[in-house]
Design an enzyme around this catalytic site. Structure first.
Site, PDB file in Angstrom:
ATOM      1  N   GLU A 167       0.796  -1.221   0.000  1.00 53.21           N
ATOM      2  CA  GLU A 167       0.000   0.000   0.000  1.00 53.21           C
ATOM      3  C   GLU A 167       0.833   1.278   0.000  1.00 53.21           C
ATOM      4  O   GLU A 167       0.846   2.036   0.989  1.00 53.21           O
ATOM      5  CB  GLU A 167      -0.966  -0.018   1.191  1.00 53.21           C
ATOM      6  CG  GLU A 167      -1.898  -1.206   1.174  1.00 53.21           C
ATOM      7  CD  GLU A 167      -2.972  -1.170   2.266  1.00 53.21           C
ATOM      8  OE1 GLU A 167      -2.896  -0.322   3.158  1.00 53.21           O
ATOM      9  OE2 GLU A 167      -3.905  -1.988   2.189  1.00 53.21           O
ATOM     10  N   GLU A 352      -5.662  -8.325   0.222  1.00 53.11           N
ATOM     11  CA  GLU A 352      -6.343  -7.934   1.466  1.00 53.11           C
ATOM     12  C   GLU A 352      -7.777  -7.562   1.163  1.00 53.11           C
ATOM     13  O   GLU A 352      -8.051  -6.827   0.208  1.00 53.11           O
ATOM     14  CB  GLU A 352      -5.696  -6.698   2.125  1.00 53.11           C
ATOM     15  CG  GLU A 352      -4.468  -6.973   2.922  1.00 53.11           C
ATOM     16  CD  GLU A 352      -3.907  -5.711   3.565  1.00 53.11           C
ATOM     17  OE1 GLU A 352      -4.688  -4.809   3.937  1.00 53.11           O
ATOM     18  OE2 GLU A 352      -2.678  -5.641   3.686  1.00 53.11           O
TER      19      GLU A 352
END
Ligand code: IFM
Length: 441
Positions: A167, A352
């Site tokens: 991320e 995720e």
């Protein structure tokens, strides 16, 4: 859950994800201080001033946690390797205890027939590197490359895949513009630099991995659906800018070697000199894309306000404990969009997806029907994306365990397994049992 394993192509990988600082217990095993330790020690940054010193004590309890994955019938474990555990000052000296720990962890994953999906960096920058400017310093790419070499020389022979970073939007924009995560800056120049250097660090790490002959290398990006708040031009422009900052900046750089002009216009002279010369390094071919997805926001823009002048709010669908709107169609959107616009037939993994809820143990059990529904709906969104042509090869639930949710401390519970943070007792929730049943069908 409303799916069976047999609904998915043979070889489709089901797993759960975690990250080092959120679960390991950073005080163990000679790890160095990280910028999350100092951020958490500064009043007002983290709920209750909590940090990852003990977390879930996965450092000592990983065998029990891996058994939970295996017993659920999962195929893989996504984990991260802490830079500061391996190199306490981020550069130079190596902590052999840290390397030994990851060595034991990978062997234990393999012993249970699980595939180890490694992420090199999931946010705990060594504090000594933060002292030198951290992600705002161009040298971070080389430092990260050196860490990549050290950890890969130890476990690269056994991991199934390696993602460079988790991320990058959080590493850069959330942490240097919004100030919500360590190091907590709110500075446009720091942001522009961090947003470029995080991509450069990905490129440097990838080059180091290729030099060692590693395959199955990629990156994990987070995507958030940005919809216009209403039918106005301001809302449309706002949603487009939010999409550019959050979603397009990273995927375009990595797959096409470009940045969205609308963001470059906002950063202006704050971009580091010569950034254009780095784009070839940043856009080397990857072997897979990891997609993290949680929610949607409705956006509008005030063009008279300081750039970017965005206002975000959830839509009117049900929300999680984080206040995040539950919008499974967004996952289908990003998986098909990634395939169509960016990575073609390359394998895509949902690395995720999950939700927090205020879970409690009652009579030895945790009833979490909202999570069961959330996971089921998103897994079915991934299935629809496969039917629509995206080469989605796996799904990892976030997270295996309740854990340290960064600025929210231990209050938000994302796990399929409940953790009592007093006793560290693990209790599989009803969603865990529901997933297990679906995987057996
Ligand atoms: O807990 C985080 C994780 O570290 C990165 N992705 C989002 C999760 C939930 O906020």
């Amino acid at each position: 859950m409303q799916f069976n394993r047999s609904d998915f192509p043979a070889g489709f990988v089901f797993g759960a994800a975690t990250a080092a600082y959120q679960i390991e217990g950073h005080k163990f095993g000679g790890a160095g201080a990280t910028h999350w330790d100092t951020f958490a020690a500064t009043p007002g940054n983290v709920v209750n001033g909590e940090d990852g010193a003990l977390a879930c004590d996965h450092y000592h309890r990983f065998a029990e946690d891996l058994d939970l994955l295996k017993d659920a019938g999962m195929d893989a474990y996504r984990f991260s390797t802490s830079w500061a555990r391996v190199m306490p000052d981020g550069r130079g000296a190596v902590n052999s205890e840290g390397l030994d720990y990851y060595d034991r962890l990978v062997d234990a994953i393999l012993e249970r027939g699980l595939k180890p999906f490694q992420t090199l960096y999931h946010w705990e920058l060594p504090a000594a590197l933060s002292d030198l400017g951290g992600w705002t310093n161009r040298d971070v790419a080389k430092w990260f490359g050196d860490f990549t070499d050290v950890i890969t020389d130890r476990i690269g022979d056994r991991v199934h895949s390696i993602a460079t970073l988790n991320e990058p939007w959080c590493v850069s924009f959330l942490s240097h513009f919004l100030g919500h995560h360590a190091p907590g800056h709110r500075d446009i120049r720091a942001t522009a630099r961090a947003m470029h250097h995080v991509n450069l660090a990905h490129g440097e790490a990838l080059a180091r991995l290729r030099a060692k002959g590693q395959d199955n290398c990629g990156i994990v990006l987070n995507f958030e659906y940005a919809a216009p708040l209403d039918d106005s031009d301001a809302a449309r422009a706002g949603a487009d800018l939010q999409d550019a900052i959050y979603n397009r900046w990273f995927i375009e750089a990595i797959t096409k070697g470009t940045y969205p002009q609308v963001v470059l216009d906002g950063f202006g002279d704050n971009m580091p000199d010569g950034w254009q010369d780095d784009m070839a390094m940043i856009s080397q071919p990857i072997d897979f894309l990891g997609v993290n997805y949680y929610t949607r926001n409705l956006v509008t823009q005030d063009a008279d306000a300081q750039w970017p002048g965005l206002t975000l709010q959830p839509g009117d669908l049900p929300q999680t404990q984080m206040g995040w709107e539950i919008y499974p169609d967004g996952l289908h959107h990003f998986l098909t969009r990634a395939a169509k616009n960016y990575v073609g037939d390359l394998p895509i993994f949902v690395t995720e997806n999950g939700m927090a809820w205020d879970d409690h143990v009652v009579d030895g059990a945790v009833d979490d029907p909202v999570r069961t529904g959330y996971a089921s709906d998103h897994i079915n969104a991934a299935k629809r994306a496969i039917e629509d042509g995206a080469n989605v090869q796996g799904f990892f639930y976030w997270s295996l365990l309740d854990n340290y949710e960064w600025a929210f401390g231990y209050e938000k519970r994302f796990g399929m397994v409940h953790v009592d943070f007093e006793t560290l007792k693990r209790t599989p929730k009803a969603s865990y049992h529901a997933l297990k049943a679906a995987l057996a069908r």
